[in-house]
Design a protein around this motif. Structure first.
Motif, PDB file in Angstrom:
ATOM      1  N   ASP A  58      -6.518   7.447  10.049  1.00 31.21           N
ATOM      2  CA  ASP A  58      -6.484   7.095   8.621  1.00 31.21           C
ATOM      3  C   ASP A  58      -6.012   8.322   7.854  1.00 31.21           C
ATOM      4  N   ASN A  86       0.813  -1.212   0.000  1.00 32.57           N
ATOM      5  CA  ASN A  86       0.000   0.000   0.000  1.00 32.57           C
ATOM      6  C   ASN A  86       0.848   1.263   0.000  1.00 32.57           C
ATOM      7  N   GLN A  87       2.114   1.137   0.310  1.00 34.57           N
ATOM      8  CA  GLN A  87       2.994   2.301   0.334  1.00 34.57           C
ATOM      9  C   GLN A  87       3.991   2.282  -0.826  1.00 34.57           C
ATOM     10  N   ARG A 125      -6.962   9.913  -1.176  1.00 39.97           N
ATOM     11  CA  ARG A 125      -7.650   9.262  -2.297  1.00 39.97           C
ATOM     12  C   ARG A 125      -8.933  10.010  -2.647  1.00 39.97           C
ATOM     13  N   ARG A 147      -4.436   8.090   4.858  1.00 45.82           N
ATOM     14  CA  ARG A 147      -4.290   7.792   3.435  1.00 45.82           C
ATOM     15  C   ARG A 147      -5.577   8.014   2.642  1.00 45.82           C
ATOM     16  N   ALA A 188       4.756   8.297   1.245  1.00 49.48           N
ATOM     17  CA  ALA A 188       4.178   7.200   0.459  1.00 49.48           C
ATOM     18  C   ALA A 188       4.418   7.518  -1.008  1.00 49.48           C
ATOM     19  N   ASP A 247       1.818   6.698  -3.944  1.00 51.50           N
ATOM     20  CA  ASP A 247       0.583   7.492  -3.908  1.00 51.50           C
ATOM     21  C   ASP A 247       0.776   8.882  -4.505  1.00 51.50           C
ATOM     22  N   ARG A 267       3.616  11.853   4.377  1.00 50.77           N
ATOM     23  CA  ARG A 267       3.466  10.436   4.752  1.00 50.77           C
ATOM     24  C   ARG A 267       4.571   9.572   4.172  1.00 50.77           C
ATOM     25  N   THR A 325       0.761  13.720   1.080  1.00 54.65           N
ATOM     26  CA  THR A 325       1.365  12.441   0.691  1.00 54.65           C
ATOM     27  C   THR A 325       2.876  12.482   0.867  1.00 54.65           C
TER      28      THR A 325
END
Length: 731
Positions: A639, A494-495, A645, A641, A679, A682, A677, A674
């Motif tokens: 949460d 997921n990352q 989205r 993430r 990530a 993403d 984070r 993002t």
């Protein structure tokens, strides 16, 4: 000075008698004559010349009268020693290490000699580097070069000091008996001189500091199988050698008279140097083998080294050296070395080794540190340890002595350790309340202090986690396979995307779920695999996998698993442009989450419904539903993430309505969050979308955003990279 008694002196026999006398008689007469000269000189010192002298003189003799032709000769200074071994042939590479030695020679050191210790495993080329460099700078040491081989600790400090003294011209009867006195005299003899001392195969590095000469223009160069990092504070420069690079290893073989054969089979030659571990000593052995076997191709040599028994025979010298090194280890370190041969991966942490060997982590760390000091283990910059290929092969042979039962128990402990650590990392990286079919609860304190720390561990240990999945599958530890895929591997995916490896692991997890007849786990694993297939553009296979997941969830009668399976199937339907069917799946999944009281699950389905509504061209309605999802998700601040989205889906709806300024504003917020984070994957989609809106509004920065998105997609081997590349080309 010396007396020449080749001619007669007063009181001796006549010359004719001396010539006729026997050798023993002549020796006796000479001795008598010498004593008479001394007596005569002493007699005249007091009476004729006095006992005082002043001013600089050379070869002073005070005597009243000396008769008979006594001659005096000046004693010649000892010849400067030149004990270096011949310059090594076929020497390649080591430029950074040679530069470090050059810097040592050039630096100002006050009143102490320069000192460097070249360390590394046996056969890595320590002596060759030291000898090669010494010949390059030999003119810097006008008073000579002294070499002494400690023989891997078989020769003593006293022997080394005595050898150095003799090399510098000190007669044997002038050398003191005690080691301390020898070293003191050596410092006296070396003071102010330009000397190079080369001590090979030093077993105890404490000897190095004791043998340092008191001369800032001298250098002591040592080779050892022990790392010298601890001696930095004592002014020692540690230089640790590792294997040659692939290109330099090939160059070594070319210089060994094998150029035509190497260049004729480049692929086989590359494999050959890897089989040799790219160690100079092993390359030399193989070069000799090929020179003897002129009919052999390079591919034939590779086959020879691929056969375990023949490989042991061809490389027996290298393995014998490792036998010796391990034989000199304390018992605890030798046993840990054998356990490292059980580890199925290439790199390992102290925690993993502790689990494998059933040790406290502190004990594992201290023993690994000792193995690192003896150059049997290397360490990278991520607090991981690794074995050279040849050492790993040798350690795996040592592991056989542990017994099959102990090895099997150790591997089960290792798999369990990765499962537990992975579960903790998963909870730190992803939402603690997300769906997990195994390890829903984990007892104990989380060892990861931050999300970033946990994510770094997942990325660093990715290859080992995949290895644990394979190992658990082979050992029929089916629940462990599922737990590793559902926990750490899915959290990492997921990352940071690693499609090929993760797809293969999930296929193993599906087999494990079927083996233990667990439809809940099967539905989950098929759903995750369907998601990856969809991301790779394999929509038909993804649709089939997700349909099987829904069927397994229906069979299990597990409402939360069914809601999840419907969600994943709905995403595949959306990707196939079957938007109405996708909305049906998301609506059914939302109702199931509402029945279960799972408001976060409801928000996720509303977000997905908003995307599909945009797909149907109902963009205003989509913005409303997406706003509802975002408001509901505010109840779950952990949460971080999903809001991003939703922001991307909102920007897409604004773009479809021609509202590019609103899209740019939403995307800038998403990109900033993002990046915070960390990530990376993403980032790709919002970067691509903001480039579209920047282009549409004539604002700068579009190409930079596309270039960064392309790099991310290419690194993840995503098919979306081709689309972004086309956009860059069109621009």
């Amino acid at each position: 000075m010396v007396f020449d008694l080749s001619r007669s002196v007063p009181g001796s026999s006549g010359s004719s008698d001396t010539r006729l006398a026997s050798p023993a008689s002549r020796l006796s007469q000479a001795s008598v004559a010498y004593r008479q000269v001394i007596v005569t000189v002493r007699r005249h010192w007091g009476g004729c010349m006095g006992n005082e002298n002043s001013g600089p003189v050379r070869n002073l003799v005070q005597a009243g009268a000396i008769h008979g032709g006594v001659h005096f000769h000046e004693q010649q200074a000892p010849e400067a020693p030149g004990q270096l071994l011949p310059e090594p042939v076929n020497f390649v590479d080591r430029e950074p290490e040679r530069e470090a030695l050059d810097a040592l020679l050039a630096e100002a050191r006050g009143a102490r000699a320069g000192c460097a210790v070249i360390s590394g495993i046996r056969g890595v080329g320590k002596s060759a580097l030291g000898t090669y460099w010494s010949h390059r700078v030999i003119d810097s040491f006008e008073h000579g070069q002294v070499r002494f081989d400690f023989g891997l600790g078989q020769r003593s400090l006293g022997e080394a000091a005595e050898h150095c003294l003799r090399s510098l011209g000190v007669a044997g009867d002038r050398i003191p008996l005690s080691d301390d006195d020898k070293i003191a005299l050596l410092r006296t003899k070396t003071k102010g001189r330009k000397l190079l001392f080369f001590f090979d195969n030093v077993g105890d590095l404490a000897h190095v500091a004791k043998l340092l000469p008191a001369s800032s223009e001298s250098v002591v160069l040592c080779t050892s199988h022990h790392d010298a990092a601890d001696l930095v504070l004592d002014g020692v420069r540690p230089i640790r050698l590792t294997a040659l690079g692939p290109g330099h290893a090939l160059d070594y073989l070319r210089r060994s008279g094998l150029r035509e054969r190497i260049d004729a089979e480049p692929v086989a030659a590359a494999e050959l140097v890897d089989r040799c571990g790219r160690l100079p000593h092993v390359l030399r052995l193989v070069a000799g083998m090929l020179r003897r076997r002129t009919s052999w191709s390079i591919a034939r040599a590779v086959r020879e080294l691929s056969d375990k028994r023949r490989r042991r025979d061809h490389l027996h010298e290298a393995f014998a050296a490792l036998d010796l090194a391990v034989g000199q280890l304390p018992r605890a370190e030798a046993e840990l070395y054998a356990w490292l041969g059980v580890f199925p991966g290439a790199v390992f942490s102290a925690g993993a080794v502790a689990a494998l060997a059933d040790l406290a982590e502190f004990d594992a760390e201290s023993r690994l540190a000792e193995l690192h000091r003896t150059c049997l283990v290397e360490e990278n910059d991520q607090e991981q340890f690794l074995l050279h290929d040849l050492v790993g092969e040798h350690a795996s042979e040592a592991a056989r002595a542990l017994g099959a039962a102990r090895r099997d128990d150790a591997l089960r402990r290792l798999v369990g350790w990765y499962r537990r650590q992975g579960a903790f990392a998963d909870r730190m990286v992803m939402e603690p309340s997300r769906l997990r079919v195994v390890d829903d609860e984990v007892d104990g304190e989380n060892p990861f202090g931050t999300r970033e720390e946990a994510l770094e561990w997942l990325e660093r240990e990715r290859v080992n986690i995949l290895g644990m999945v394979r190992l658990a599958g082979e050992s029929e530890l089916h629940v462990d396979v599922i737990a590793l895929c559902d926990g750490p591997l899915w959290a990492l995916h997921n990352q940071h995307k690693h499609y090929s490896d993760t797809l293969q692991a999930l296929a193993s997890a599906i087999e494990s779920a079927a083996a233990i007849e667990d439809p809940v786990a099967e539905a989950r694993m098929r759903s995750l695999r369907g998601q990856l297939l969809m991301e790779c553009g394999e929509l038909d296979e993804a649709h089939e996998e997700c349909a099987k997941a829904v069927a397994a969830a229906e069979r299990a009668g597990h409402r939360r698993i069914l809601a999840s399976a419907l969600e994943f199937q709905g995403k595949v339907l959306h990707a196939r442009d079957e938007f109405a069917e996708a909305i049906g799946n998301f609506e059914r999944a939302r109702r199931l989450n509402e029945e279960l009281g799972r408001r976060r699950g409801m928000a996720l389905q509303e977000y997905l419904m908003g995307k599909s509504l945009s797909g149907l061209g109902r963009h205003d309605e989509a913005l409303t539903v997406l706003g509802t999802a975002l408001d509901r998700l505010a109840e779950f601040p952990e949460d971080t993430r999903t809001p991003g989205r939703i922001g991307v889906a909102t920007a897409r709806a604004h773009q479809a309505l021609g509202q590019h300024e609103q899209a740019v504003s939403a995307l800038r917020e998403v990109i900033a969050a993002t990046r915070e984070r960390q990530a990376s994957f993403d980032l790709a989609e919002p970067l691509e979308l903001i480039a579209d809106s920047l282009t549409a509004t004539g604002q700068p920065g579009a190409r930079e955003c596309l270039a960064e998105a392309l790099e991310i997609y290419e690194q993840a081997e995503s098919p979306k990279a081709e689309r972004v590349a086309r956009k860059l080309g069109d621009g």
